[in-house]
Design a protein around this motif. Sequence first.
Motif, short mmCIF file in Angstrom:
data_model
loop_
_atom_site.label_atom_id
_atom_site.label_comp_id
_atom_site.label_asym_id
_atom_site.label_seq_id
_atom_site.Cartn_x
_atom_site.Cartn_y
_atom_site.Cartn_z
N GLU A 1 31.59 -35.77 32.91
CA GLU A 1 30.15 -36.32 31.57
C GLU A 1 29.07 -36.47 31.00
O GLU A 1 29.26 -35.46 30.20
N ASP B 1 30.27 -33.55 27.75
CA ASP B 1 30.43 -34.31 26.51
C ASP B 1 28.04 -34.25 26.01
O ASP B 1 27.60 -35.30 26.64
N TRP C 1 27.58 -37.18 24.30
CA TRP C 1 26.97 -38.54 24.41
C TRP C 1 26.54 -38.74 25.95
O TRP C 1 25.64 -39.81 25.48
N ASP D 1 24.58 -30.17 26.72
CA ASP D 1 25.90 -30.39 27.34
C ASP D 1 26.37 -28.41 27.10
O ASP D 1 27.41 -28.44 27.61
#
Length: 473
Positions: free
Chosen positions: A219, A222, A224, A230
């Motif tokens: 994750e 990403d 987000w 990232d």
Amino acid sequence: MKTLFVTSEAYPFAVSGGLGDYSHALPKALRRRFVGCRVIMPLYSEIGEKYRHEMSFIGNLSVPVSWRQQYCGVFELKNDGVIYYFLDNEYYFKRPGMYGFYDDAERYAFFARAVLEILPLINFFPDVIHCNDWQSALVPVYKNLYYSNDSRYSKIKTLFTIHNIQYQGKYGLDILEDVFGISYEQKNLVEYDGCINLLKGGIEAADRVCTVSRTYAEELKDPWFSYGLDSIIRARSDKITGIVNGIDYDIYNPQTDPMIFKNYSFETISDKYENKAELQRMLGLNVSPDTPVIGMVTRLVGHKGLDLVKYAFDKILSNDLQFVILGSGDEQFEVFFGEMASCYPGRFALRTGFVPELAHKIYAGADIFLMPSKNEPCGLAQMIALRYGTVPVVRETGGLKDTVLDADSGGVGYTFKSYNADDMYGALNRAVGGFYDKDFWQGLVKKDMQCDNSWNASAGEYIALYRQMTSKR
């Protein structure tokens, strides 16, 4: 195999969150598997006299912090078979609390440099220095800068664990030399996006990087989830791995837990329901064995999914169920759920604050445990719930995805993917439906209680990683 575990907090000495539990349980599990693991942390003022009386003074030394030379006293204590070192400097650590001070940059620069400086004093040169979060991210940076030509240090490998990438240790470049003692020619070690970013420095400088679940490691690539890092995560993905946390089975054990109403095991499930009845009485809920009780033990903040719960609350309570929340946090959630307790007497209870004894009672007495997190690097509550036979309902993110497979696919709980109140409500509805199928539910509860989320398996993965780093069998 020798490991030095570097942390800014550890249970039972000084704890603010999951890092403190991790820093106690993993070293203990490593010792049980014959890894020579020692722990080092600051000597905060909040560490109680009980432990201070048990400490032995090892010695003191002068630690360079940029142009300063600062006193560092070293104390030793053995707890649960693990040796702990406490670094003493009253100017930096004799304060109320651990974090959030104007000079945290200097405090943890001192701590990181002191970790490396004391190794000759304690006569312990480990194979691996295992660092955790931004407070110790400078250890691998300083090792590479100042100790790489010292034969005593040159073979030491460094592992850096990211527990929550949201907290990065960001500071202005104006203190690079004066506080951190890093020249502008070397600023690329810790500079990112126009400022000092200590977490980025740890990722760059460490030999390997670890996150606290496999899904979280993916994750973080990403935007987000990564809070701006990232690009660094993707660039360094070849040295990043994920190992899911465990829970301490000595602390979380329904057979021996002194905080719950009645002890039980997967062989005496009926005793769990005595815990349910007593929890209902304690919180002013209607005592009803056939009404499912949903529990949450959480910080009342947005990223824990409380906005989903708030949005769907009336819809959830339109069903024949009860709801219990323990936690504190943002005022908007405390006010809202406080009002809901008045709207749904006998069916909803809110208790604010951090109350460990009540938390244990909720784990033991609830039927369903809700964790609808927006992001969750690992999460411990869902594993504790499983240990106590309280079926988790979780969003598929981070460690929640790694530890809870949906019961409709043969798993141990109920899951939903999208960060959406209707999807959360759907998963809860499926769980409530499962509750009313008594034979199925009793089998699921027993299955949950027999899951192995202890630190034993996770410690084995860390040992394998240490050996991979050092080429030691």
